[in-house]
Design an enzyme around this catalytic site. Structure first.
Site, PDB file in Angstrom:
ATOM      1  CE  LYS A 293      -3.534   2.747   0.526  1.00 57.02           C
ATOM      2  NZ  LYS A 293      -4.690   2.966  -0.302  1.00 57.02           N
TER       3      LYS A 293
ATOM      4  CE  LYS B 188      -3.399   7.329   7.061  1.00 54.08           C
ATOM      5  NZ  LYS B 188      -3.909   6.069   6.559  1.00 54.08           N
TER       6      LYS B 188
END
Ligand code: NAD
Length: 294
Positions: A171, A239
């Site tokens: 990811k 983030k």
């Protein structure tokens, strides 16, 4: 059908949990935001008062919360998942978090006889609603096989990458590509705008050639429509860039482009635009090029 617990019912968790309900699964749900809970309860889920209660009522617990600290809170916190689990359960974290946190959670659950998978997703709100997410999975073969029928309700391209944490590494790679492609699309469309050519036609022309991408397609349209409603919030993508940059630092991999995109996201956050969709990176470029709409 296994009884499912679902924790984190936001932009992604809401449609993902509803798809599971529509597929016939019985769901016990929890979110710190009561409105998010009541919407999913209306669709047929049962509300729990704590994460511990979700675990007690379920055979498989899925989490879809913002970041590593929230996953730790859900698992290790007071009245958390660890207090309610039984040996033989399966825990699937679908949030995007640091690979090291996934590995820590995996270890803690193993000690209780609970299998864990990290299974972050790509495809956004649109993919979550359509049940067509790309899901990248880390964990054991046995846990992956058990999870597959459940994951197939939420996604289409489901790949078992490797051991615990491997899904999160994948990811992070995904977010590097997505972040830089958004920046590329934003630069191209700002150049087109300041040149005075028709931005819609530029998008249309580029979509038929080598520059084609889903980001040019969907985010290009967002830029044209001036639609920066999230979607995927800038603060969440920032983030994720941090996870990628930290992983790069740990392994001595220079991620120059990612660092620039992360700095652009910092500037948006500084301007109070962290809640906008990440396609809003174009707003900064338009300001710098002096073509911002007043
Ligand atoms: P969101 O902010 O819309 O939803 C997060 C939900 O978690 C909220 O409802 C919040 O109340 C809840 N929550 C926060 N802390 C909690 C806690 N301690 N206990 C229980 N619930 C808690 O975020 P989102 O867009 O749905 O993203 C969720 C995750 O999916 C993030 O890790 C994000 O990076 C990832 N993701 C998002 C997208 C997207 O397009 N939105 C795409 C892929 C991956």
């Amino acid at each position: 059908m296994e009884k499912i617990g679902f924790i984190g019912l936001g932009i992604m968790g809401n449609p993902m949990s509803k798809n599971l309900i529509n597929a016939g699964y019985s769901l016990t749900v929890y979110d710190i935001n009561k409105e998010s809970v009541s919407d999913v309860v209306k669709a047929g889920a049962t509300a729990a008062k704590t994460c511990k209660e979700v675990a007690e009522q379920s055979e498989v617990v899925i989490t879809m919360v913002p970041d590593s600290p929230e996953v730790e809170e859900v698992v290790y916190g007071e009245q958390g998942v660890l207090e309610g689990v039984k040996s033989g359960m399966l825990f699937i974290d679908m949030s995007t978090i640091a690979p090291a946190t996934s590995q820590k959670v995996y270890q803690s659950l193993q000690e209780k006889g609970v299998e864990a998978l990290d299974a972050p997703v790509s495809g956004g709100q649109v993919g979550a609603e359509a049940g067509t997410l790309s899901i990248m999975v880390g964990g054991s073969d046995a846990a992956f096989k058990r999870a597959l029928p459940i994951l197939e309700v939420m996604g289409k391209n489901i790949v078992h990458i490797g051991d615990a944490g491997a899904g999160q590494v994948t990811k992070a790679c995904n977010q590097v590509v997505v972040g830089m492609t958004i920046q590329a699309v934003a630069e191209a469309l700002t150049l087109a705008k300041k040149s005075g050519v028709n931005v819609e036609k530029v998008r249309e022309a580029l979509l038929g050639g080598f520059a084609q991408s889903r980001i040019l397609d969907l985010h290009g349209q967002r830029v044209i429509d001036r639609n920066f409603e999230p979607g995927f919030k800038v603060k969440l993508h920032r983030k994720d860039m941090n996870i990628a940059l930290q992983t790069g630092r740990d392994l001595s991999v220079p991620l120059h482009g990612s660092a620039i995109v992360a700095a652009q996201m910092d500037a948006l956050l500084a301007q109070g635009d962290g809640e906008l969709d990440h396609s809003a990176l174009v707003l900064l470029l338009e300001q710098m090029a002096n073509v911002a709409e007043k």
